[in-house]
Design a protein around this motif. Sequence first.
Motif, PDB file in Angstrom:
ATOM      1  N   VAL A   1       4.278   0.084   0.737  1.00 42.58           N
ATOM      2  CA  VAL A   1       3.521   0.474   1.913  1.00 42.58           C
ATOM      3  C   VAL A   1       4.410   0.145   3.105  1.00 42.58           C
ATOM      4  CG1 VAL A   1       1.513  -0.046   3.334  1.00 42.58           C
ATOM      5  CG2 VAL A   1       1.269   0.091   0.863  1.00 42.58           C
ATOM      6  N   GLN A   2       4.507   1.086   4.013  1.00 45.61           N
ATOM      7  CA  GLN A   2       5.328   0.835   5.199  1.00 45.61           C
ATOM      8  C   GLN A   2       4.477   0.933   6.446  1.00 45.61           C
ATOM      9  OE1 GLN A   2       8.550   3.677   5.047  1.00 45.61           O
ATOM     10  NE2 GLN A   2       9.616   2.560   3.415  1.00 45.61           N
ATOM     11  N   LEU A   3       4.851   0.143   7.380  1.00 48.21           N
ATOM     12  CA  LEU A   3       4.154   0.144   8.650  1.00 48.21           C
ATOM     13  C   LEU A   3       5.155   0.608   9.711  1.00 48.21           C
ATOM     14  CD1 LEU A   3       1.268  -0.740   8.646  1.00 48.21           C
ATOM     15  CD2 LEU A   3       1.950  -2.884   9.714  1.00 48.21           C
ATOM     16  N   TRP A   4       4.772   1.619  10.455  1.00 44.66           N
ATOM     17  CA  TRP A   4       5.696   2.207  11.428  1.00 44.66           C
ATOM     18  C   TRP A   4       5.162   2.103  12.841  1.00 44.66           C
ATOM     19  CZ3 TRP A   4      10.453   4.476  10.177  1.00 44.66           C
ATOM     20  CH2 TRP A   4      10.693   4.640   8.795  1.00 44.66           C
ATOM     21  N   ASP A   5       6.099   2.007  13.750  1.00 41.87           N
ATOM     22  CA  ASP A   5       5.753   2.196  15.151  1.00 41.87           C
ATOM     23  C   ASP A   5       6.166   3.611  15.493  1.00 41.87           C
ATOM     24  OD1 ASP A   5       5.837   2.359  17.970  1.00 41.87           O
ATOM     25  OD2 ASP A   5       5.894   0.152  18.061  1.00 41.87           O
TER      26      ASP A   5
ATOM     27  N   VAL B   1       8.076  15.894  16.894  1.00 41.32           N
ATOM     28  CA  VAL B   1       8.585  15.001  17.908  1.00 41.32           C
ATOM     29  C   VAL B   1       9.575  14.047  17.279  1.00 41.32           C
ATOM     30  CG1 VAL B   1       7.944  13.307  19.640  1.00 41.32           C
ATOM     31  CG2 VAL B   1       6.381  15.164  19.051  1.00 41.32           C
ATOM     32  N   SER B   2       9.159  13.552  16.125  1.00 45.02           N
ATOM     33  CA  SER B   2      10.050  12.600  15.468  1.00 45.02           C
ATOM     34  C   SER B   2       9.875  12.676  13.957  1.00 45.02           C
ATOM     35  CB  SER B   2       9.786  11.174  15.946  1.00 45.02           C
ATOM     36  OG  SER B   2       8.404  10.935  15.968  1.00 45.02           O
ATOM     37  N   THR B   3      10.886  12.248  13.273  1.00 43.95           N
ATOM     38  CA  THR B   3      10.862  12.238  11.814  1.00 43.95           C
ATOM     39  C   THR B   3      11.128  10.821  11.336  1.00 43.95           C
ATOM     40  OG1 THR B   3      11.701  14.482  11.752  1.00 43.95           O
ATOM     41  CG2 THR B   3      11.903  13.189   9.730  1.00 43.95           C
ATOM     42  N   PHE B   4      10.327  10.404  10.399  1.00 45.67           N
ATOM     43  CA  PHE B   4      10.486   9.063   9.852  1.00 45.67           C
ATOM     44  C   PHE B   4      10.909   9.186   8.411  1.00 45.67           C
ATOM     45  CE2 PHE B   4       7.073   9.397  12.860  1.00 45.67           C
ATOM     46  CZ  PHE B   4       7.308   8.395  13.790  1.00 45.67           C
ATOM     47  N   SER B   5      11.922   8.475   8.062  1.00 48.82           N
ATOM     48  CA  SER B   5      12.358   8.528   6.672  1.00 48.82           C
ATOM     49  C   SER B   5      11.939   7.249   5.952  1.00 48.82           C
ATOM     50  CB  SER B   5      13.876   8.685   6.603  1.00 48.82           C
ATOM     51  OG  SER B   5      14.273   8.473   5.268  1.00 48.82           O
ATOM     52  N   GLY B   6      11.194   7.454   4.931  1.00 51.18           N
ATOM     53  CA  GLY B   6      10.743   6.286   4.165  1.00 51.18           C
ATOM     54  C   GLY B   6      11.849   5.688   3.318  1.00 51.18           C
TER      55      GLY B   6
ATOM     56  N   GLU C   1       8.530  -0.928  10.707  1.00 54.19           N
ATOM     57  CA  GLU C   1       8.247  -2.257  11.215  1.00 54.19           C
ATOM     58  C   GLU C   1       8.183  -3.272  10.077  1.00 54.19           C
ATOM     59  OE1 GLU C   1       6.603  -3.065  14.778  1.00 54.19           O
ATOM     60  OE2 GLU C   1       8.399  -1.803  14.853  1.00 54.19           O
ATOM     61  N   ARG C   2       7.565  -2.815   9.042  1.00 52.86           N
ATOM     62  CA  ARG C   2       7.307  -3.744   7.951  1.00 52.86           C
ATOM     63  C   ARG C   2       7.185  -2.963   6.660  1.00 52.86           C
ATOM     64  NH1 ARG C   2       1.813  -7.049   8.221  1.00 52.86           N
ATOM     65  NH2 ARG C   2       2.541  -7.683  10.261  1.00 52.86           N
ATOM     66  N   MET C   3       7.571  -3.563   5.597  1.00 54.79           N
ATOM     67  CA  MET C   3       7.431  -2.887   4.316  1.00 54.79           C
ATOM     68  C   MET C   3       7.100  -3.931   3.242  1.00 54.79           C
ATOM     69  SD  MET C   3      10.022  -0.340   2.374  1.00 54.79           S
ATOM     70  CE  MET C   3      11.139  -1.446   1.561  1.00 54.79           C
TER      71      MET C   3
ATOM     72  N   ASP D   1      -4.194  -0.260  16.507  1.00 53.08           N
ATOM     73  CA  ASP D   1      -2.953  -0.274  17.259  1.00 53.08           C
ATOM     74  C   ASP D   1      -2.526   1.156  17.563  1.00 53.08           C
ATOM     75  OD1 ASP D   1      -0.616  -0.932  18.402  1.00 53.08           O
ATOM     76  OD2 ASP D   1      -0.037  -2.381  16.835  1.00 53.08           O
ATOM     77  N   TYR D   2      -2.451   1.459  18.795  1.00 51.02           N
ATOM     78  CA  TYR D   2      -2.192   2.825  19.238  1.00 51.02           C
ATOM     79  C   TYR D   2      -0.935   3.412  18.597  1.00 51.02           C
ATOM     80  CZ  TYR D   2      -1.591   6.726  22.468  1.00 51.02           C
ATOM     81  OH  TYR D   2      -1.434   7.972  22.999  1.00 51.02           O
TER      82      TYR D   2
END
Lengths: 368, 790
Positions: free
Chosen positions: B188-192, B156-161, B200-202, B175-176
């Motif tokens: 450490v990364q926090l993703w939506d 569905v989606s790809t997240f690049s760190g 969101e945060r790193m 958190d859903y």
Amino acid sequence: MREAVLTWCVPLELLCSHPLPVSAFLKTQVKLYTYRACAGKDEMGKMVSVINTVDTSHEDMIHDAQMDYYGTRLATCSSDRSVKIFDVRNGGQILIADLRGHEGPVWQVAWAHPMYGNILASCSYDRKVIIWREENGTWEKSHEHAGHDSSVNSVCWAPHDYGLILACGSSDGAISLLTYTGEGQWEVKKINNAHTIGCNAVSWAPAVVPGSLVDQPSGQKPNYIKKFASGGCDNLIKLWKEEEDGQWKEEQKLEAHSDWVRDVAWAPSIGLPTSTIASCSQDGRVFIWTCDDASGNTWSPKLLHKFNDVVWHVSWSITANILAVSGGDNKVTLWKESVDGQWVCISDVNKGQGSMSASVTEGQQNEQ
Amino acid sequence: MEKMSRVTTALGGSVLTGRTMHCHLDAPANAISVCRDAAQVVVAGRSIFKIYAIEEEQFVEKLNLRVGRKPSLNLSCADVVWHQMDENLLATAATNGVVVTWNLGRPSRNKQDQLFTEHKRTVNKVCFHPTEAHVLLSGSQDGFMKCFDLRRKDSVSTFSGQSESVRDVQFSIRDYFTFASTFENGNVQLWDIRRPDRCERMFTAHNGPVFCCDWHPEDRGWLATGGRDKMVKVWDMTTHRAKEMHCVQTIASVARVKWRPECRHHLATCSMMVDHNIYVWDVRRPFVPAAMFEEHRDVTTGIAWRHPHDPSFLLSGSKDSSLCQHLFRDASQPVERANPEGLCYGLFGDLAFAAKESLVAAESGRKPYTGDRRHPIFFKRKLDPAEPFAGLASSALSVFETEPGGGAMRWFVDTAERYALAGRPLAELCDHNAKVARELGRNQVAQTWTMLRTIYCSPGLLPTANLSHSMGKGGSCGLQLMNSFNLKDMAPGLGSETRLDRSKGDARSDTVLLDSSATLITNEDNEETEGSDVPADYLLGDVEGEDDELYLLDPEHTHPEEPECVLLQEAFPLRHEIVDTPPGPEHLQDKADSPHVSGSEADVASLAPVDSSFSLLSVSHALYDSRLPPDFFSVLVRDMLHFYAEQGDVQMAVSVLIVLGERVRKDIDEQTQEHWYTSYIDLLQRFRLWNVSNEVVKLSTSRAVSCLNQASTTLHVNCSHCKRPMSSRGWVCDRCHRCASMCAVCHHVVKGLFVWCQGCSHGGHLQHIMKWLEGSSHCPAGCGHLCEYS
């Protein structure tokens, strides 16, 4: 003469506890108490007062506290991997050093005889033994021994007459002996499989010379027989003796405990004709072992007391006539051999309730 | 295996029963995952992919998912995860970058469901959404995370760190839409999940790769991360910036971390190398593991708590090709091995005692020891939630002293410093020491000294009347015994007997104090009147109070000399007399200037001048022909010394030994004496009483002891010409090559004994100089000095 009543001034424990507020992280307190108990013939008096309270700032449980030879410094070690040294002269407590180097809980510390300088040994769960040395006022790691495969539970320096020798007992069942050979070098001897499952305590015999000193040509080093006792998870106390070829040999096996032996303490030989060892165990029993014959082969146990909980430590007073016993219930009792050879608790406050001394709750109340 | 216990836990509908057990796998495991019914576990590895049923006694292989003729790389699993909502749904991450889903509900042997081949490199982690049935997340070595919808064929989606490899991805429970990912660079990364464009945060959590992370099941804002830096950190993610709550130091790099169900502060870790054990930590107690499982022989690769609400069962897979179920109860607990108490007897009798405070806190409500105390501490919070920090370890360290500003051994120091051991007459020494002891409140010791004095110094002063007198007073039975003993065996030594008895009287009565003070006073008096400091003084003291008795007595004996006694006394050449007496030789004591009463000698007794009107001299001469009474007491004294030594008061033993000197020495074997001496010296040195210790060494009669003072004394000699130290030989200087000591008479080198005049510093061979000085009083060197040889 024998019926005479002695007047004793003995210390007695009193415990303290601070209910810790949640916000405060683990605080470790040192408290200095004054306790005076006079065990007379028919009266027993006591007097308790807190001299001082100090934060050792250990972040976890303290496992051992040892006073140095002159009684001026106190070394503590804790689960928080640190060893701290306090100056406790004149009732003060000044942090002299905070020694960090272990990577696990530090179980025990031991002071070497001051004739070798200010030397402290510590042993840890991280399987290491570290020897610290003070030079020009600063404490530094002088040697690290990593010869064990498991937690090192106990360290004990040999009597100074033998030179600088350290015995270390480990959970891997082995006991290693480190001998200082000069120029920062330590020679290691290892007794493998001394106690199956693990060795919990080591304690050296006081330096005794076979036969009389008189025949020794003056100046020549007397020929000491080195001995020490160890206690382990095999419920045994073993006595070890150095053979002439320098090898250590099991000399005796003392069997009486029914659970892990937690501590052994060879009594300092101050004017006593006999050898005495105190041992305590997980089974709550404290035994006093004595050996009267010169060969040192017959040891007879005498049950000092059966406590209701694990007994963690036994410690002899400097003159070897009083034994301090600390148990899992956080109480310390002091014991003394009466003239008829029975061991009596001389710090017994609640006489009616058996062995226990100044109770914890009492201490707490005093505190609050 | 002997201590293995069985645990049954009822959890809602299901019941968990089991024991510690393990089964052999065919190949090393890389990861494990538990079915939500807690009855099955899947083990995945490079060449294994099996489902085992967890039965009560054993693992039973239920299904081998590795089917097909040719093992495909797709089956080489780096990770496996069992869906927590769908019992039939599994996902694996393959080392070739493929993500595979498995449907156990498929009727065919091959349960493979879907294949996602989107990652370029090994997929390190797969993770199902906790509540959403169709969402799967993967993290790969290629640095990307992909989110799959299982209803679709591709991501569905790809997240690049924006960095190197992804090591772990975990959906947040709280958190859903949120998930956390950890990276090899320590971040450490926090993703939506809805926003693949940026995180969101790193934040940087570790120094070095972060291998794993786990969201806390209850405190849902907490994230635990473990890294190669051997640390486990707990972060509070609810705050604006991730806040480090706890940090646990482990021994090796942390490969997996899993919060323990139902135990808020516990987490299990296993390591990537070196260490094969699984640890359970209480994060508040970061230094000691709460529990330790040591079953595995190789690196543990996967850990999983069996049931999300049961804290006792832990499953693990390892590179040693085994699958284990661990019971928390069977874990070894290093904390339990740990000594919660430290105890040390200090030098001054003070006691340092460190004890665990939680034990103290638990004290009040604790029931007697039931053998179950091995479970600590860590359960305590559950048992009693009101007690916030129970079970946590801190220690109270107390130092107990005996007296404010002092110590139990203060008496020892005082006594050592104040005792007089030599240099004075025996009686005085005894008196002095008795006084010291008494002042320190050691009455028994004081009495012993008094008795010693009476035993050894009683010179037969007191007449027999005294004896009867004291007996008449009704002495104790011991006293009577003594009396009868005396009477029987020592008839000739009448005087001494009486003296003894009197002393007995002293000992038993409370006149002791009075006695001593009287002694002091009379001492002075005595000196004034007699101009003599001779030992007799103490006798005076004693006698004083009983003058009347003496008088009473005298007639009985009818000494002819009686009338002359005063005269005699005045004219008595005390010193001389003493020299005459066979000396009770006090070894090493300077006899020269201190005349002392060796009490055993009859003649000495006669020395004692009394201000009464009779001469003792004659009396004692008359009475003392036979051997001394003190011999009778030697056994007693010996026993007494042994008694004191056994009591730990070696000080007393040694002091008496020194003071009495020859009198008792012969009764105690050399070795014991030596032992006492060395013990005492040791003690003195510990208390830094160097002077006293030195004195004791000096006064000791044992050769081995007295040579202590001769050891390690070095004499440095300097050359008289070049002033440099002479190293090798004492008579020739290495540096200036001249002989240092030439004989002034024969002009040869003196190699042995060199005697020289302290005035002009010329000298030579002893023989030569002596000979020279016989003839001339001038220096043989011709310097004109008038030398004197003495």
